[in-house]
Structure formats: C-alpha cells, structure tokens
Scaffold this motif. Structure first.
Motif, PDB file in Angstrom:
ATOM      1  N   ARG A  26      -4.347   3.534 -18.129  1.00  0.00           N
ATOM      2  CA  ARG A  26      -2.895   3.426 -18.076  1.00  0.00           C
ATOM      3  C   ARG A  26      -2.445   2.967 -16.695  1.00  0.00           C
ATOM      4  O   ARG A  26      -3.031   3.369 -15.670  1.00  0.00           O
ATOM      5  CB  ARG A  26      -2.249   4.767 -18.418  1.00  0.00           C
ATOM      6  N   PRO A  27      -1.408   2.133 -16.619  1.00  0.00           N
ATOM      7  CA  PRO A  27      -0.947   1.631 -15.306  1.00  0.00           C
ATOM      8  C   PRO A  27      -0.503   2.737 -14.350  1.00  0.00           C
ATOM      9  O   PRO A  27      -0.606   2.580 -13.139  1.00  0.00           O
ATOM     10  CB  PRO A  27       0.222   0.718 -15.676  1.00  0.00           C
ATOM     11  N   LEU A  28       0.008   3.844 -14.893  1.00  0.00           N
ATOM     12  CA  LEU A  28       0.526   4.922 -14.049  1.00  0.00           C
ATOM     13  C   LEU A  28      -0.466   6.070 -13.884  1.00  0.00           C
ATOM     14  O   LEU A  28      -0.071   7.179 -13.503  1.00  0.00           O
ATOM     15  CB  LEU A  28       1.835   5.464 -14.640  1.00  0.00           C
ATOM     16  N   ALA A  29      -1.744   5.823 -14.158  1.00  0.00           N
ATOM     17  CA  ALA A  29      -2.735   6.890 -14.047  1.00  0.00           C
ATOM     18  C   ALA A  29      -2.804   7.447 -12.628  1.00  0.00           C
ATOM     19  O   ALA A  29      -2.838   8.672 -12.428  1.00  0.00           O
ATOM     20  CB  ALA A  29      -4.103   6.379 -14.486  1.00  0.00           C
ATOM     21  N   SER A  30      -2.820   6.588 -11.630  1.00  0.00           N
ATOM     22  CA  SER A  30      -2.893   7.056 -10.240  1.00  0.00           C
ATOM     23  C   SER A  30      -1.660   7.861  -9.876  1.00  0.00           C
ATOM     24  O   SER A  30      -1.743   8.877  -9.167  1.00  0.00           O
ATOM     25  CB  SER A  30      -3.036   5.860  -9.292  1.00  0.00           C
ATOM     26  N   TYR A  31      -0.508   7.415 -10.351  1.00  0.00           N
ATOM     27  CA  TYR A  31       0.750   8.116 -10.080  1.00  0.00           C
ATOM     28  C   TYR A  31       0.679   9.550 -10.592  1.00  0.00           C
ATOM     29  O   TYR A  31       1.010  10.504  -9.879  1.00  0.00           O
ATOM     30  CB  TYR A  31       1.894   7.349 -10.738  1.00  0.00           C
ATOM     31  N   THR A  85      -7.871   0.077  -4.013  1.00  0.00           N
ATOM     32  CA  THR A  85      -8.758  -0.979  -4.518  1.00  0.00           C
ATOM     33  C   THR A  85      -8.101  -1.868  -5.567  1.00  0.00           C
ATOM     34  O   THR A  85      -8.543  -2.997  -5.772  1.00  0.00           O
ATOM     35  CB  THR A  85     -10.032  -0.352  -5.122  1.00  0.00           C
ATOM     36  N   ARG A  86      -7.052  -1.378  -6.221  1.00  0.00           N
ATOM     37  CA  ARG A  86      -6.430  -2.157  -7.292  1.00  0.00           C
ATOM     38  C   ARG A  86      -5.284  -3.038  -6.823  1.00  0.00           C
ATOM     39  O   ARG A  86      -4.880  -3.955  -7.522  1.00  0.00           O
ATOM     40  CB  ARG A  86      -5.923  -1.209  -8.394  1.00  0.00           C
ATOM     41  N   THR A  87      -4.744  -2.759  -5.647  1.00  0.00           N
ATOM     42  CA  THR A  87      -3.589  -3.517  -5.184  1.00  0.00           C
ATOM     43  C   THR A  87      -4.013  -4.773  -4.427  1.00  0.00           C
ATOM     44  O   THR A  87      -5.116  -4.842  -3.869  1.00  0.00           O
ATOM     45  CB  THR A  87      -2.710  -2.648  -4.272  1.00  0.00           C
ATOM     46  N   LYS A  88      -3.116  -5.747  -4.400  1.00  0.00           N
ATOM     47  CA  LYS A  88      -3.336  -6.961  -3.604  1.00  0.00           C
ATOM     48  C   LYS A  88      -2.496  -6.958  -2.334  1.00  0.00           C
ATOM     49  O   LYS A  88      -2.618  -7.868  -1.514  1.00  0.00           O
ATOM     50  CB  LYS A  88      -2.998  -8.196  -4.450  1.00  0.00           C
ATOM     51  N   ASP A  89      -1.659  -5.955  -2.183  1.00  0.00           N
ATOM     52  CA  ASP A  89      -0.784  -5.833  -1.015  1.00  0.00           C
ATOM     53  C   ASP A  89      -1.551  -5.140   0.111  1.00  0.00           C
ATOM     54  O   ASP A  89      -2.025  -4.009  -0.049  1.00  0.00           O
ATOM     55  CB  ASP A  89       0.460  -5.036  -1.394  1.00  0.00           C
ATOM     56  N   THR A  90      -1.661  -5.804   1.252  1.00  0.00           N
ATOM     57  CA  THR A  90      -2.435  -5.252   2.367  1.00  0.00           C
ATOM     58  C   THR A  90      -1.842  -3.954   2.886  1.00  0.00           C
ATOM     59  O   THR A  90      -2.569  -3.004   3.209  1.00  0.00           O
ATOM     60  CB  THR A  90      -2.521  -6.266   3.518  1.00  0.00           C
ATOM     61  N   PHE A  91      -0.513  -3.892   2.973  1.00  0.00           N
ATOM     62  CA  PHE A  91       0.116  -2.661   3.454  1.00  0.00           C
ATOM     63  C   PHE A  91      -0.186  -1.500   2.523  1.00  0.00           C
ATOM     64  O   PHE A  91      -0.526  -0.396   2.974  1.00  0.00           O
ATOM     65  CB  PHE A  91       1.632  -2.852   3.574  1.00  0.00           C
ATOM     66  N   VAL A  92      -0.061  -1.715   1.223  1.00  0.00           N
ATOM     67  CA  VAL A  92      -0.333  -0.663   0.249  1.00  0.00           C
ATOM     68  C   VAL A  92      -1.781  -0.208   0.359  1.00  0.00           C
ATOM     69  O   VAL A  92      -2.077   0.985   0.350  1.00  0.00           O
ATOM     70  CB  VAL A  92      -0.020  -1.146  -1.179  1.00  0.00           C
ATOM     71  N   ARG A  93      -2.696  -1.171   0.490  1.00  0.00           N
ATOM     72  CA  ARG A  93      -4.117  -0.829   0.578  1.00  0.00           C
ATOM     73  C   ARG A  93      -4.398   0.033   1.803  1.00  0.00           C
ATOM     74  O   ARG A  93      -5.074   1.065   1.718  1.00  0.00           O
ATOM     75  CB  ARG A  93      -4.954  -2.103   0.634  1.00  0.00           C
ATOM     76  N   GLN A 122       3.033   0.508  -7.013  1.00  0.00           N
ATOM     77  CA  GLN A 122       2.736  -0.902  -6.744  1.00  0.00           C
ATOM     78  C   GLN A 122       1.474  -1.375  -7.464  1.00  0.00           C
ATOM     79  O   GLN A 122       1.093  -2.540  -7.340  1.00  0.00           O
ATOM     80  CB  GLN A 122       2.566  -1.116  -5.236  1.00  0.00           C
ATOM     81  N   GLU A 123       0.821  -0.492  -8.204  1.00  0.00           N
ATOM     82  CA  GLU A 123      -0.368  -0.906  -8.948  1.00  0.00           C
ATOM     83  C   GLU A 123       0.005  -1.901 -10.047  1.00  0.00           C
ATOM     84  O   GLU A 123       1.148  -1.914 -10.526  1.00  0.00           O
ATOM     85  CB  GLU A 123      -1.046   0.312  -9.570  1.00  0.00           C
ATOM     86  N   PRO A 124      -0.941  -2.738 -10.477  1.00  0.00           N
ATOM     87  CA  PRO A 124      -0.657  -3.709 -11.542  1.00  0.00           C
ATOM     88  C   PRO A 124      -0.143  -3.026 -12.810  1.00  0.00           C
ATOM     89  O   PRO A 124      -0.769  -2.112 -13.333  1.00  0.00           O
ATOM     90  CB  PRO A 124      -2.015  -4.366 -11.786  1.00  0.00           C
ATOM     91  N   GLY A 125       1.005  -3.460 -13.289  1.00  0.00           N
ATOM     92  CA  GLY A 125       1.583  -2.930 -14.518  1.00  0.00           C
ATOM     93  C   GLY A 125       2.385  -1.661 -14.340  1.00  0.00           C
ATOM     94  O   GLY A 125       3.046  -1.209 -15.289  1.00  0.00           O
ATOM     95  N   ALA A 126       2.382  -1.066 -13.135  1.00  0.00           N
ATOM     96  CA  ALA A 126       3.067   0.215 -12.934  1.00  0.00           C
ATOM     97  C   ALA A 126       4.584   0.054 -13.022  1.00  0.00           C
ATOM     98  O   ALA A 126       5.272   0.866 -13.646  1.00  0.00           O
ATOM     99  CB  ALA A 126       2.672   0.820 -11.597  1.00  0.00           C
ATOM    100  N   LYS A 127       5.112  -0.986 -12.390  1.00  0.00           N
ATOM    101  CA  LYS A 127       6.561  -1.189 -12.425  1.00  0.00           C
ATOM    102  C   LYS A 127       7.044  -1.428 -13.849  1.00  0.00           C
ATOM    103  O   LYS A 127       8.092  -0.916 -14.256  1.00  0.00           O
ATOM    104  CB  LYS A 127       6.941  -2.365 -11.526  1.00  0.00           C
ATOM    105  N   GLU A 128       6.291  -2.221 -14.611  1.00  0.00           N
ATOM    106  CA  GLU A 128       6.679  -2.481 -16.002  1.00  0.00           C
ATOM    107  C   GLU A 128       6.636  -1.194 -16.831  1.00  0.00           C
ATOM    108  O   GLU A 128       7.507  -0.954 -17.675  1.00  0.00           O
ATOM    109  CB  GLU A 128       5.751  -3.527 -16.605  1.00  0.00           C
ATOM    110  N   ALA A 129       5.627  -0.374 -16.582  1.00  0.00           N
ATOM    111  CA  ALA A 129       5.515   0.892 -17.315  1.00  0.00           C
ATOM    112  C   ALA A 129       6.668   1.827 -16.979  1.00  0.00           C
ATOM    113  O   ALA A 129       7.215   2.508 -17.860  1.00  0.00           O
ATOM    114  CB  ALA A 129       4.181   1.565 -17.007  1.00  0.00           C
ATOM    115  N   LEU A 130       7.062   1.870 -15.711  1.00  0.00           N
ATOM    116  CA  LEU A 130       8.195   2.701 -15.315  1.00  0.00           C
ATOM    117  C   LEU A 130       9.493   2.201 -15.932  1.00  0.00           C
ATOM    118  O   LEU A 130      10.333   2.996 -16.378  1.00  0.00           O
ATOM    119  CB  LEU A 130       8.313   2.721 -13.792  1.00  0.00           C
TER     120      LEU A 130
END
Length: 418
Positions: free
Chosen positions: A36-41, A330-338, A396-404
């Motif tokens: 799920r996109p929000l698993a980490s959340y 590991t899943r994000t492409k944003d350097t700040f988030v990583r 910011q994970e892939p698909g998280a914003k859409e899921a929210l």
C-alpha cells in the motif's frame, strides 16, 4: 468441495498460491499491507504511538514511589510527562501537514536558534548543571529546556536541505564539507563543552549516516570516521569519570558502589523480571536502588515488570519504525526526503541501541534516554516533532498523495450521506 475450490481460487487471485495455514495468511496480509502507498505512514504512526503510550504507562509505574516521597502524590512525574505529550502532539500534527518547502525554508532559522540556545547554557544564571552536564537552560519558569535535543532535529533538517540544494555539486568533496562541516562542528563543540558526550556522539553518528547515504567518497568517509574516533578517545581519556565508566562497564560489579552502581542494578532489575516479569507496578528496583529509573534506565524497569515479552515488544516497535524510515528513504526520488528520513531514522536507531546497550551493560553509561519512552520534557517534544516530520516525509512516497486524496474524498462522501 466447491467451497474449498472457491476459497483456493480467491487465495490464488490475491497472492498467487492458496492459503494453507495461519502463517501463510499472515504473510499474505503483511505483503498486501506493505504494498500500500501509505504503509510507511501507518508504520510510523502506529509504532511511535504505541511506544508513546507504553512510555506513559512505564513513567507512571516507575515513578509512583519517587513522586510520593518527593511531592506527596504518586502521579507528579506522570502528569508532567502527559502535559509535555499533549503540548507536542499538536506540534507534530501541524508539522505532518506542513509543505516540505516551508519546513526547508525554516531549517536555517532552526539551526541558528539551536546554536544560540546551546551558547546560552554557558551564561551564568541561565545554564543549569544536571548529571554532570551543563546542558539545561533555566529561564525562571517551572520547566527546564535542553537545547541539545532540539539541535539534533535542526541539524538533520538543515543538513538535508543544504545537501539537496547542492545537487550534482556534491561530487566535489569541498561541497560535502562546506558549510555543513563548520556548522556541525560548532553545534557538536558546544554540546561537548557542556559535558554531554552521549548527545555529541549521536550527533556525529547521524551526520556520518547522512554522508553515507549521499555516497561520500570512501577516503573522505574514512577520514571523518577516523577523526570522530580520535576525538572520542581523547574526550574519554582526558575525563576521569568517563574513563572510569569505560574501564568498568564490562564488569559493573568490580566497582559496584561507584561507576558500576547503575548498570549493576539495571542487571538486577532484568534478572528479577525473568522471562515473564513481576507484573505491571511490581518492580522492586523503582523503590530506590536504580537511579534514573524513569529516564535513561526506564527499559530496565520495563523489563523487570513486563519480562521478555514486553522487552521484545519495544524492540519490535523500534524495528518497525526503522524499517519504515528506511523504506521512505529508498523509495523516494527527492534528495531532501531521502536524507531527512535517513537522518531521523538513524537518530532514533542509534539512540535506541546506545540506551539498550547501557541498560544491558554492553555499553558504558553515557546518559542517553530511550526515544518516546523515557521521561523528559524538551526531549519528548522534539522527539514527537521528529515523528511529525517523518509523517510528512512518508506522504512523499510514490502514490501516497493520491491515496490520501482518495481517502479524503471517501470521507467527504460519507459525511455528505450523514
């Protein structure tokens, strides 16, 4: 038979193979959850929330006698802890919904504020010595402030912001060092000057972890690691009380009445708890033999009262938090988030390992609390605020914003029906 074939078909459609036992069901459910996109959340929210709840319970259990002796009622420390938690939760809620660009814009002010507060601990009348360290500020109110705790979060957010802005410039080692190196040296130097070696070590290890995530050249990483090691050896060798702790931590009973007193009584607490514990509230070490039983050594009281199951539960919750943090990084492409996710996760994991090592007499006593569990005012607020940052990063994970967004639409439709 038709019912079994139907069940097998459903299981095959969901996971590829029929479920043939509870273990398979659990693995399949866990696999679906982690996809799920929000698993980490939810992992961050769930693990931090359970640790916080368990911490409140253990603070009350470990301080009833001390509170009664000092203040005449058993819930004094628990009430203060609960107050700090109630202050911190709205702060974390706001941060979790804050746009990351706003958080990044505040990062420089955060690190400047942390440096100013650390410097104020050296001002006579403001700086307060506790536990041999001058790392507290007293502005005359009912509460004391510990700037070094806020400095950890400020340093992580600001360093992640600076490194993210540099982008491809980080291929040159000078941009890895400037300006993060000098500012970090000031923050760590001020903390060392307070006499707080434990927090200083954590800060240095956090920065080393962030450099590792960036992909710093091996020679520079090795040089930095070696410099940190030399500095640590020097600080230990030049302080008699630190050297005594190092020499006795492997055998606390060799100097039981002085440097070995805390770790030895921590071992007594865990031994008294045995496999299943003495029961919640039934600790004997909280009656006086174990100093700092509600702060640095709260895990010893937890192990005494809740036994191995309670101890393992705490470890599993921290591992879940660490897994979620690494998953975000590991899943994000944003350097700040990583970098921010890696820095905060490293902070929590390093501090947890050091604290548990102290309690188990594997590491020397360096005065490091257990995140989200130990009693503390400023440290609790900052730690919960860091959880809020992690929740913002998880979005910011892939698909998280859409899921929210989909969850908000479902909630709005349900409210419209009612």
């Amino acid at each position: 038979m038709p019912l079994l074939r139907r069940y097998a078909g459903m299981a095959t459609a969901e996971g590829g193979t029929p479920n043939n036992g509870t273990g398979v069901d659990l693995r399949a459910s866990l696999g679906r959850f982690l996809r799920r996109p929000l698993a980490s959340y939810y992992l961050i929210l769930g693990s931090a929330g359970l640790l916080l709840l368990l911490g409140l319970i253990m603070v009350f259990s470990s301080t009833t006698y001390m509170s009664t002796q000092q203040f005449g009622h058993p819930a004094y420390y628990f009430t203060r802890q609960l107050l700090w938690v109630l202050v911190a939760l709205p702060v974390a809620w706001v941060i979790s919904r804050m746009p990351l660009r706003f958080l990044r814009a505040l990062s420089l002010l955060m690190v400047i504020g942390a440096i100013v507060l650390l410097a104020l601990t050296y001002v006579p009348g403001l700086g307060v010595v506790r536990g041999g360290s001058r790392n507290w500020l007293d502005f005359g109110g009912p509460f004391l402030l510990q700037p070094s705790e806020a400095a950890k979060l400020a340093l992580v957010i600001w360093a992640a912001h600076v490194f993210a802005n540099k982008g491809k410039l980080l291929r040159h080692w000078r941009h890895l060092v400037v300006p993060v190196g000098p500012i970090a040296a000031v923050v760590v130097g001020l903390t060392i000057g307070q006499g707080d070696l434990g927090t200083s070590v954590i800060m240095m290890l956090i920065l080393l972890g962030m450099l590792w995530v960036i992909g710093v050249p091996t020679w520079l990483f090795g040089l930095t690691l070696g410099g940190v090691g030399v500095l640590g050896v020097y600080l230990i060798a030049t302080a008699e009380h630190r050297l005594a702790r190092i020499l006795t931590f492997l055998d606390p009973f060799s100097d039981y009445s002085v440097t070995g007193y805390q770790p030895a009584n921590s071992i007594f607490a865990l031994a008294n708890g045995g496999w299943w514990g003495t029961g919640l509230g039934a600790s004997t070490q909280k009656w006086g033999p174990l100093p700092e039983q509600h702060t640095d050594f709260i895990f010893a009281i937890l192990g005494e009262e809740l036994g191995l199951p309670g101890s393992l539960m705490v470890i599993v919750l921290f591992l879940a938090f660490g897994y979620a943090g690494l998953r975000i990084a590991t899943r994000t492409k944003d350097t700040f988030v990583r970098l921010a996710a890696a820095g905060i996760t490293g902070w929590f994991m390093v501090q947890t390992v050091i604290n548990l090592g102290m309690v188990l007499a594997v590491f020397p006593v360096v005065g490091v609390p257990l995140p989200l569990v130990s009693y503390g005012g400023a440290s609790m607020v900052v730690t919960i605020a860091a959880v809020g940052v992690m929740l913002a990063l998880a979005k910011q994970e892939p698909g998280a914003k859409e899921a929210l967004a989909a969850r908000r639409r479902r909630r709005q439709r349900q409210e419209a029906r009612t």
